[in-house]
Design an enzyme around this catalytic site. Structure first.
Site, short mmCIF file in Angstrom:
data_model
loop_
_atom_site.label_atom_id
_atom_site.label_comp_id
_atom_site.label_asym_id
_atom_site.label_seq_id
_atom_site.Cartn_x
_atom_site.Cartn_y
_atom_site.Cartn_z
N ASP A 180 38.86 41.71 36.10
CA ASP A 180 38.30 41.71 37.44
C ASP A 180 39.44 42.30 38.25
O ASP A 180 40.43 41.62 38.52
CB ASP A 180 37.98 40.28 37.91
CG ASP A 180 37.33 40.29 39.28
OD1 ASP A 180 37.77 41.09 40.12
OD2 ASP A 180 36.40 39.50 39.52
N HIS A 181 39.34 43.58 38.61
CA HIS A 181 40.54 44.22 39.15
C HIS A 181 40.97 43.62 40.48
O HIS A 181 42.10 43.81 40.90
CB HIS A 181 40.40 45.75 39.21
CG HIS A 181 39.28 46.21 40.06
ND1 HIS A 181 38.03 46.49 39.54
CD2 HIS A 181 39.19 46.42 41.37
CE1 HIS A 181 37.24 46.86 40.53
NE2 HIS A 181 37.91 46.82 41.65
N HIS A 243 33.97 39.64 42.02
CA HIS A 243 35.10 39.63 42.95
C HIS A 243 34.97 38.58 44.06
O HIS A 243 35.93 37.87 44.37
CB HIS A 243 35.27 41.00 43.60
CG HIS A 243 35.18 42.15 42.64
ND1 HIS A 243 35.88 42.15 41.46
CD2 HIS A 243 34.49 43.31 42.68
CE1 HIS A 243 35.62 43.28 40.82
NE2 HIS A 243 34.78 43.99 41.53
P1 NAD Z 1 33.26 57.76 32.51
O1 NAD Z 1 31.82 58.09 32.39
O2 NAD Z 1 34.11 58.61 33.37
O3 NAD Z 1 33.91 57.79 31.05
C1 NAD Z 1 33.25 57.32 29.93
C2 NAD Z 1 34.07 57.58 28.68
O4 NAD Z 1 33.33 57.09 27.57
C3 NAD Z 1 34.37 59.05 28.39
O5 NAD Z 1 35.65 59.12 27.84
C4 NAD Z 1 33.33 59.40 27.31
O6 NAD Z 1 33.74 60.41 26.41
C5 NAD Z 1 33.25 58.10 26.58
N1 NAD Z 1 31.99 57.96 25.83
C6 NAD Z 1 30.74 57.89 26.33
N2 NAD Z 1 29.85 57.72 25.33
C7 NAD Z 1 30.57 57.69 24.18
C8 NAD Z 1 30.25 57.53 22.80
N3 NAD Z 1 28.98 57.35 22.38
N4 NAD Z 1 31.26 57.52 21.91
C9 NAD Z 1 32.54 57.69 22.29
N5 NAD Z 1 32.90 57.85 23.57
C10 NAD Z 1 31.94 57.85 24.50
O7 NAD Z 1 33.32 56.22 32.92
P2 NAD Z 1 34.49 55.45 33.73
O8 NAD Z 1 34.29 55.66 35.19
O9 NAD Z 1 35.81 55.79 33.14
O10 NAD Z 1 34.13 53.92 33.47
C11 NAD Z 1 34.32 53.27 32.22
C12 NAD Z 1 34.09 51.78 32.39
O11 NAD Z 1 34.98 51.27 33.34
C13 NAD Z 1 32.69 51.40 32.88
O12 NAD Z 1 32.35 50.17 32.28
C14 NAD Z 1 32.89 51.21 34.37
O13 NAD Z 1 31.93 50.31 34.92
C15 NAD Z 1 34.27 50.61 34.39
N6 NAD Z 1 34.99 50.80 35.64
C16 NAD Z 1 35.39 52.04 36.05
C17 NAD Z 1 36.13 52.18 37.21
C18 NAD Z 1 36.62 53.52 37.67
O14 NAD Z 1 37.47 53.55 38.57
N7 NAD Z 1 36.17 54.62 37.11
C19 NAD Z 1 36.45 51.05 37.99
C20 NAD Z 1 36.03 49.80 37.54
C21 NAD Z 1 35.31 49.69 36.37
#
Ligand code: NAD
Length: 502
Positions: A180-181, A243
């Site tokens: 939970d950031h 949060h």
């Molecule tokens: P994103 O869509 O940018 O990245 C997804 C990643 O998963 C990519 O590297 C993609 O290649 C990989 N991927 C997707 N399907 C795949 C598969 N079948 N096999 C292998 N790799 C696969 O998503 P994100 O924004 O980086 O978010 C990732 C997680 O983090 C999510 O659960 C999101 O809710 C959470 N999150 C993200 C942020 C943020 O700042 N981006 C903040 C809080 C939480």
């Protein structure tokens, strides 16, 4: 807590080409490395679908560090610890290859079999990855094995429980680090310090002296490209379940007998257990929702939620939630905790306002307006400013005995904002050291979902005919003000509480 101050580990990042990895994880690892908190005995194994050569992957890591930290000192050396495997996580056959690479890196860097599996991917893959890590022997290691998992953890209690049961086949509860950031933010951690390290506050921290507590987390951003996810989540699941309730638990909990993970968690769980549950019929009395219309933010026109990409033009999804939480225990009986959170509001701000009760017989008041004195407030600024402000009343300068509000402030921003550790840096470091204090335990997740599920059930089954009910760039819908007016209170306007205004 098993603590190890010079973490040695293989950090396996699933989703290593994604936004989270590039914006947060790589820069955080780099900062830890620069501070000497990662010795040379670490390796990062990135996993994602895209086909990349080792050079391409290491270049992408370097690029993200330059972009998000502005530094490049020792970058080549740092990036040489990064490895990559192109791998579809739903494809069973490639986990064996992953295990072999992991074993090789373990030996090469002397990692003692310590493994951190970081799932920076969409939640639908969490269960499958967990299954394979176990069945293909990646968790079969001589050192520690820990799973770090991003939100959302389930969509409701039932799906969260299903996911948890599945992950527990491969990892014990104490090996699961649910991010939970907000809990990584310095000022959220500071709630405990303010409460338990100051003789001044803890004696007043109860229903005899506090009239109400307000927790606000407002964003100016809209739903951006996350329409598909947000349509299913809304502000309630996206912000309140995790949060907002975590901040309430930290404010409401009893002092732990020790400052260790188990004791702090057990007090937070008790606070969450004290939340008064609502019946379906009562939800409307305690919670209100909003959805943004078109409006203006910082002089620029922005569209309504219903016209955002991948959003239903008649969407019933809330982009704003305000609620009154009642904590049924000896300390808090009669003190409402108000929470509000939303997108496309007038300012970006996360703040806690603790409003103290008026003194029993106030001899001082503003004679011109016949107004009562401003109540004492303790304001905890979480973001973008970090600090604490205490609002007091003092004598106005001059010969009379008139009072004037004064503020005592301490702000981190002006001193060392550049050095404020990013939440992810702290969370990554803690997970490598085995400190789970700032992660959410299953018991907290379960209680929060059960509380929120009652509200979702009502909201999903009743179309909100007033949507959209607040213009972008404003303070949110009127119903949120009415929620407090019923109790004789009002929201403290966040813009008047900024440290800079004090
Ligand atoms: P994103 O869509 O940018 O990245 C997804 C990643 O998963 C990519 O590297 C993609 O290649 C990989 N991927 C997707 N399907 C795949 C598969 N079948 N096999 C292998 N790799 C696969 O998503 P994100 O924004 O980086 O978010 C990732 C997680 O983090 C999510 O659960 C999101 O809710 C959470 N999150 C993200 C942020 C943020 O700042 N981006 C903040 C809080 C939480």
């Amino acid at each position: 807590m098993t603590e190890n101050n010079t973490p040695t580990a293989l950090i396996m990042i699933f989703g290593a080409t994604g936004d989270l990895a590039h914006r947060k994880l790589f820069p955080s690892l780099y900062r830890l490395y620069k501070k000497g908190r990662l010795t040379d005995r670490f390796a990062v194994l990135g996993v994602a679908r895209r086909s990349l050569t080792l050079n391409e992957f290491q270049d992408s890591v370097k690029k993200s560090i330059v972009e998000f930290t502005g530094e490049q000192d020792g970058l080549d050396e740092f990036a040489s610890h990064f490895y990559y495997q192109s791998h579809d996580v739903t494809d069973s056959s490639s986990y064996i290859q992953l295990r072999e690479l992991a074993n090789k890196l373990d030996e090469q860097y002397g990692l003692e079999g310590n493994r951190l599996f970081y799932l920076a991917m969409a939640p639908e893959f969490f269960g499958t990855i967990g299954d394979h890590l176990k069945s293909d022997g990646l968790t079969d290691t001589a050192g520690y094995k820990r799973l770090v998992i991003e939100k959302p953890f389930g969509h409701d209690f039932e799906s969260a429980q299903e996911l948890n049961n599945r992950l527990r086949q491969a990892f014990a509860e104490e090996e699961i680090y649910r991010i939970d950031h907000y809990l990584g933010k310095a000022m959220v951690q500071n709630i405990q310090v303010i409460r338990f390290a100051n003789a001044l506050f803890e004696p007043l921290w109860n229903n005899r002296y506090i009239s109400n507590i307000q927790v606000t987390s407002s964003e100016t951003l809209g739903v951006e490209e996350r329409g598909r996810y947000y349509e299913k989540s809304g502000a309630l699941r996206d912000m309140v379940q995790n949060h907002m309730l975590q901040m309430v638990a930290l404010l409401a909990m009893e002092p732990p007998i020790k400052l260790n993970t188990e004791e702090i968690r057990s007090e937070k769980v008790r606070a969450l257990r004290s939340l008064r549950p609502m019946s379906l019929e009562e939800v409307d009395q305690y919670f209100v929702r909003g959805q943004y219309d078109a409006g203006t933010i910082k002089g620029e026109g922005v569209p309504a939620y219903r016209t955002e990409p991948m959003v239903d033009p008649e969407s019933n999804t809330e982009t704003y939630v305000a609620g009154k939480l009642v904590i049924d225990n000896f300390r808090w009986a009669g003190v409402p905790f108000y929470i509000r959170t939303g997108k496309r509001l007038g300012s970006k701000s996360t703040k806690i306002v603790v409003q103290f009760k008026d003194i029993p017989m106030n001899l001082y008041y503003n004679k011109d307006t016949d107004e009562k004195l401003t109540p004492n407030l303790l304001v905890i600024h979480i973001q973008p400013e970090e600090g604490v402000t205490l609002h007091l009343n003092a004598k106005k300068s001059g010969s009379g005995m008139e009072t004037t509000p004064v503020q005592l402030s301490t702000a981190n921003q002006s001193i060392d904002r550049m050095n404020t550790p990013e939440a992810y840096e702290k969370l990554l470091y803690d997970s490598m050291r085995g400190d789970a204090t700032n992660f959410t335990h299953w018991d907290e997740v379960a209680l929060s979902w059960k509380f929120v599920d009652t509200i979702s059930e009502v909201w999903e089954n009743t179309k909100e005919t007033t949507f959209p009910n607040y213009a972008a760039g404003t303070d949110g819908p009127q119903v949120a003000d009415q929620l407090l007016e019923k109790d004789g209170f009002e929201w403290w306007p966040v813009e008047n509480l900024e440290i800079d205004n004090c």
